[in-house]
Design a protein around this motif. Structure first.
Motif, PDB file in Angstrom:
ATOM      1  N   GLU A  81      -1.294  19.686-144.616  1.00 39.46           N
ATOM      2  CA  GLU A  81      -0.779  18.578-145.766  1.00 39.46           C
ATOM      3  C   GLU A  81      -1.369  17.245-145.536  1.00 39.46           C
ATOM      4  OE1 GLU A  81       3.396  18.526-147.099  1.00 39.46           O
ATOM      5  OE2 GLU A  81       3.671  20.335-145.843  1.00 39.46           O
ATOM      6  N   LEU A 103       0.581  18.797-153.211  1.00 40.07           N
ATOM      7  CA  LEU A 103       1.083  18.758-151.674  1.00 40.07           C
ATOM      8  C   LEU A 103       2.073  19.822-151.614  1.00 40.07           C
ATOM      9  CD1 LEU A 103       0.995  14.769-151.025  1.00 40.07           C
ATOM     10  CD2 LEU A 103      -0.213  16.649-150.032  1.00 40.07           C
ATOM     11  N   ALA A 106       0.504  22.717-151.131  1.00 39.48           N
ATOM     12  CA  ALA A 106       0.001  23.133-149.731  1.00 39.48           C
ATOM     13  C   ALA A 106       0.871  23.560-148.844  1.00 39.48           C
ATOM     14  CB  ALA A 106      -0.700  22.036-149.197  1.00 39.48           C
ATOM     15  N   SER A 107       2.320  22.872-149.067  1.00 37.59           N
ATOM     16  CA  SER A 107       3.323  23.317-148.151  1.00 37.59           C
ATOM     17  C   SER A 107       3.618  24.856-148.328  1.00 37.59           C
ATOM     18  CB  SER A 107       4.463  22.622-148.332  1.00 37.59           C
ATOM     19  OG  SER A 107       5.538  22.688-147.386  1.00 37.59           O
TER      20      SER A 107
END
Length: 313
Positions: A81, A103, A106-107
């Protein structure tokens, strides 16, 4: 064409506008980590190109290399991240909502797929397929040897699995069967995919597992043919040669415009994934011809009942 290394997928080209989706680990509509990495990588590539930033410069920023950026943009590897946040800043993404969505993706891309409890049984190439299957809205398939996995009964699946894993102990076989049965939960989702399958007549006349197993399997196919999300056709022997005589394949279509259709061709110890437009178009033409040459969907229940009667004599 997609090829494989131990790190995962190489060479999938994506295009189109961004659309970030959230996904659950049970095979939800957003798919698994493979699909999320592909979506995020495609968006990061568009942002980088729009800003005129080279891969080399982007790699330097995150203490990596040009090749690392390439792997990230192709969805081959997991995302940190912190790296995504730094890249978004470099690419001029300052709006909080857009940053937060990327984000979050991405997690999510680093979370295990729904199949993770079975991960020790699955080669990388099959893990990827399960992610893509879970994300698909339309699955078109042609089968020449076995009933499609999504329509197999427990006993039929066990007989098929034993053909390639007869040396394994009972517990391992049970887990493999459990994984195959878990895949069928796709059809219990509110956004279940459409399955359009053409089955060669040989599949129905090959008594995998014995006559009773095959009778039960055909009864399940009769039930499945009545489902609104399933279109099942039979390619009869009398059709002779046809456009897909080369073997079985599956075409996956996705709801997100970032993901092109993917052709999946499974081999004994590996798989081939095709996404180049000209290659996909040839398979789309082949499956379209199959749908025309096979017996009509409306005739499928009668054909299956006829074969079932023969098995009962």
């Amino acid at each position: 064409m997609l090829t494989y290394t131990h790190g995962g997928m190489v060479g999938l080209t994506v295009s189109g506008g961004p659309r970030v989706t959230n996904a659950e680990n049970d095979g939800g509509s957003g798919g698994g980590p493979t699909v999320r990495r592909m979506l995020l990588g495609a968006q990061l590539r568009r942002l980088r190109e729009a800003k005129g930033v080279s891969r080399e410069r982007a790699g330097y920023l995150i203490r990596g290399s040009e090749s690392k950026i390439s792997r990230l943009e192709l969805g081959r590897v997991g995302f940190k991240e912190r790296d995504v946040a730094d890249l978004l800043t470099l690419y001029g993404v300052v709006e909080e909502g857009e940053r937060a969505a990327l984000l979050t993706l991405a997690s999510e891309a680093n979370k295990p797929g729904w199949w993770q409890p079975y991960g020790d049984l699955l080669p990388t190439w099959l893990q990827t397929y399960l992610d893509l299957e879970a994300a698909a809205t339309l699955i078109r398939t042609y089968e020449v040897q076995f009933v499609p996995g999504l329509l197999q009964t427990d006993a039929y699946a066990r007989a098929v699995i034993l053909l390639g894993h007869e040396a394994e102990d009972r517990a391992e076989i049970d887990r493999r069967v459990g994984l195959r049965m878990a895949r069928k939960r796709l059809f219990t989702r509110p956004d279940a995919p459409q399955l359009w399958a053409v089955i060669d007549e040989a599949v129905l006349r090959r008594p995998i597992g014995g006559a009773q197993v095959m009778r039960d399997q055909i009864e399940v196919l009769i039930e499945a043919s009545a489902l609104p999300k399933v279109r099942l056709q039979v390619m009869p022997f009398r059709a002779g040669g046809h456009t897909a005589a080369g073997g079985a394949f599956t075409i996956l279509r996705f709801p997100d415009q970032d993901l092109p259709d993917v052709v999946y061709i499974e081999h004994l110890t590996s798989a081939l994934y095709l996404d180049r437009r000209e290659e996909v178009d040839r398979y789309l033409a082949a499956v379209g011809r199959l749908f025309i040459d096979a017996e009509p969907v409306t005739d499928t229940p009668a054909i299956l009942r006829g074969i079932l009667r023969e098995l009962q004599t």
